[in-house]
Design a protein around this motif. Structure first.
Motif: not given
Length: 552
Positions: A63, A69, A88, A90, A98, A110
Motif C-alpha cells: 500500500h 500508493d 493489498l 498493508t 484497505a 488485504y
C-alpha cells in the motif's frame, strides 16, 4: 498458451524479494511470477502483458509506495487486466484504507504484514482467489461451442443453462469475426437451424433444448437407485445445505434439481453479507463449492423436473418429468421461488431477446458500453447493478417506490451511490416495450410527475419479486393463497392438526401437511429471504428428518 502471471509490487527491495520468494516456492509450477518496484513500473509491465495477450491471474501490491500508493495502482490496473484478482499488502495501521479499497477500488482482499508463516497466512488466501480466477478464466478452448444470435431466446436459454451448471462453453455470435463462426456456419447442422452446439468430440446439435443437451454435457438425468433415505427437491442454498448435512450424517441422499444448482442465489454476481466471506462471493462460486462438497459426501444429483409428490404407505414418491419415479423415507422441499412476470403487453415475446428475468450472468459482457436498465429495488437488483456497472456505459435502476432503503441493504445502497455510472430513478415503472425481433425501446412512467417517456433500450433486466411455483403440489400439501408451503405452527388452526393428518402428534417445525415431507428456504411460508437463513433451515431440517425416521 503462456502460463498466467502473478505480479508482486513493492518499493522496499527486501519485502519485494521476500514476497517473490514465497510466491515462487508455492506457485512456480503453474504460474510465472513477476515483480515491480513501483506502481508506474508495474503498470508498464501489465500493459506489455496485455499487448502480448498474457493472462494475469493475481496482483499483490504494497500500500505505502512513494510514487503511487497501492490503492491507486490497483485501481489503475483494472483497465488493463479487469479479471485479475487484487490483494493489498498493508500494515495494521492502514486497515481502514484497505477496507475502503475493497469497497471502492475493486480490491479482493488485504493481507497484513508480516505474513509468516505463508502456509497459514498467505497461501490459503491466494489459493482461494486463484481458484475463483480459474473458474472464470477461458484459456485456449476445447469445450462446448455455441453459435447463435445474441437476440435469440433459445441461444440465451442454452447459455444460461451451461453457465449455471458450470459447463465451460465458448459463445460465438453469428455477427462476430471469430474463425469458428465461419467454420460452423458452413456445416450442414447450421443449415438446419440455430443455435448450433458443437461438443468437444465434434458432435453438432441443431437448436437443442436444455433437456436434450443435458446428458451430452455430463449431467445426470436418471437416479442410480429406486429408493433413498432422503429425497431433496431443489438445489438452491437450502437444498444444497440439506444435502451436505444429510449425506454427511449417513443418509442415502438424492437431490433433484430442475435447472441448475444454486437457485436464484446462484445467479447473484456478488453476495457480500454472507458470513465468512469478507470480500463477498459470487452466487455461482458458492453453488459450485456447495455442489463439490455435497458430491464429496456421496450426494447423487439429478437434473430433472419433479411433476408430482405422493405418499405410498410410509414411503414418499417423486414423479419426474421423464415418466420415471423415485421413492424415499423422507422428502425435503427446497424449490425456492421464481421471478414474478411483469405484466406489460408484448414483453413476453421479447424474453431472451433483450428482456431478461434475473441477473443475466451471460449477458454482462455483451452489454459493454451500452445502457442497461434494471427494474427492482431489492438486493438482487442492487447486486446486478453493481455487476453491470463494470461493463456497461450506464446502468439505470428503475424503482417503483420512493426509496431504496425499504428493500435494499444499506451496504448496497452506499455502493450504488459511490458508483458514478449507476443512476437511480425512483417512483418509476416500465409500462411498455417496443421491438419486433429484439427489444428496441421501453416506455417508463413516473408516478411523481405523471409523465411517461420512451427510452431507447437494448437490455432490460427484471427483479420484481418472486412466486413459489408450487402448482404441482396442489391437492398434496397445504399452501397459502400465494402458493407458499405451510409448515409447523402455520398448519395448526385453533389448536387443531391439519385435516387428514394421520399421526398422533403435531407437525414438526418445518414439517408440511404430509408427514415426512419438510419445507425449507424461500418456498416455505414465513421464511426469511436470505442465503444464510436458507442454509440454516436446510441444515436444521436434517435433525427433524432423523426424528421422523426414528418413529417410522
Amino acid at each position: 498458451m503462456p502460463r498466467p502471471v502473478l505480479l508482486t509490487v513493492d518499493d522496499d527491495p527486501q519485502v519485494l524479494r521476500a514476497v517473490e520468494r514465497d510466491l515462487r516456492a508455492h506457485y512456480r509450477q503453474d504460474y510465472r511470477v513477476l515483480r515491480a518496484a513501483s506502481g508506474p513500473e508495474a503498470l508498464e509491465t501489465l500493459q506489455e502483458l496485455a499487448t502480448r495477450g498474457v493472462p494475469v491471474a493475481l496482483i499483490l501490491s504494497d500500500h505505502r509506495m512513494p510514487e503511487m500508493d497501492g490503492v491507486a495502482f490497483l485501481t489503475a490496473s483494472l483497465a488493463l487486466h479487469p479479471s485479475a484478482r487484487r490483494v493489498l499488502l498493508t500494515a495494521y495501521a492502514d486497515t481502514d484504507a484497505a477496507i475502503g479499497a475493497i469497497n471502492q477500488a475493486g480490491v479482493d482482499r488485504y493481507l497484513l504484514k508480516p505474513w509468516d508463516p505463508p502456509e497459514e497466512r498467505l497461501y490459503p488466501v491466494l489459493d482461494e482467489l486463484l481458484a475463483e480466477w480459474h473458474s472464470h478464466y477461458r484459456p485456449a478452448f476445447e469445450g462446448v461451442r455455441v453459435l447463435g444470435s445474441r437476440w435469440s431466446p433459445r441461444a440465451y436459454e442454452l447459455r444460461e443453462f451451461l453457465a449455471r451448471n458450470h459447463v465451460p462453453y465458448l459463445w460465438l455470435d453469428v455477427e462476430g469475426s471469430d474463425p469458428d463462426v465461419a467454420r460452423l456456419q458452413a456445416t450442414p447442422e447450421a443449415g438446419q437451424g440455430l443455435p448450433l452446439v458443437e461438443l468437444p468430440d465434434g458432435t453438432r446439435l441443431s437448436a437443442p433444448t436444455p433437456a436434450e443437451l443435458t446428458e451430452h454435457v455430463g449431467l445426470h438425468t436418471r437416479a442410480e437407485q429406486d429408493f433413498y433415505d432422503l429425497l431433496i427437491v431443489g438445489g438452491g442454498p437450502a437444498g444444497l445445505a440439506a444435502a451436505v448435512y444429510g449425506a454427511s450424517e449417513g443418509l442415502r441422499t438424492l437431490l433433484v434439481e430442475r435447472e441448475a444448482p444454486g437457485g436464484q442465489a446462484g445467479l447473484s454476481s456478488r453476495i457480500e453479507n454472507y458470513l465468512g466471506f469478507s470480500t463477498g462471493i459470487s452466487g455461482s462460486r458458492l453453488a459450485q463449492e456447495a455442489v463439490t462438497q455435497a458430491k464429496r459426501f456421496g450426494v447423487e444429483i439429478v437434473t430433472q423436473a419433479v411433476t408430482a409428490l405422493r405418499a405410498a404407505g410410509s414411503y414418499r414418491v417423486l414423479d419426474l418429468a421423464d415418466g420415471s419415479s423415485v421413492s424415499g423415507h423422507a422428502v425435503i422441499l427446497a424449490t425456492g421461488v421464481q421471478w414474478r412476470a411483469l405484466d406489460v403487453p408484448g414483453l413476453a415475446a421479447l424474453q431472451g431477446a433483450g428482456v431478461y428475468y434475473g441477473a443475466g450472468t451471460t449477458e454482462a459482457l455483451a452489454c459493454k458500453d451500452e445502457t442497461v436498465y434494471i427494474v427492482g429495488g431489492a438486493n438482487s437488483a442492487g447486486q446486478a447493478a453493481m455487476n453491470f456497472s463494470r461493463y456497461a456505459r450506464e446502468v439505470v435502476l428503475l424503482v417503483r417506490g420512493g426509496s431504496l432503503a425499504a428493500s435494499m441493504s444499506q451496504y448496497l445502497i452506499e455502493q450504488i451511490e459511490q458508483t458514478p455510472n449507476i443512476r437511480v430513478e425512483l417512483n418509476t415503472s416500465v409500462v411498455g416495450v417496443q421491438g419486433q425481433e429484439r427489444l428496441e425501446a421501453i416506455e417508463v412512467h413516473c408516478s411523481a410527475t405523471g409523465q411517461t417517456q420512451t427510452l431507447d433500450a437494448n437490455s432490460l433486466f427484471l427483479f420484481i419479486g418472486a412466486v413459489p411455483g408450487t402448482e404441482w403440489l396442489a391437492g398434496t400439501l397445504e399452501r397459502d393463497p400465494q402458493g407458499f408451503v405451510l409448515s409447523g405452527p402455520d398448519l395448526m388452526r385453533g389448536g387443531k392438526r391439519p385435516r387428514g393428518w394421520p399421526l398422533d402428534r403435531d407437525p414438526g417445525l418445518l414439517e408440511t401437511s404430509l408427514p415426512g415431507v419438510f419445507a425449507v428456504g424461500d418456498v416455505r411460508r414465513g421464511s426469511v429471504k436470505r442465503v444464510a437463513s436458507g442454509v440454516g433451515e436446510g441444515s436444521v431440517a436434517i435433525s427433524f428428518v432423523h426424528q421422523y425416521l426414528a418413529r417410522v
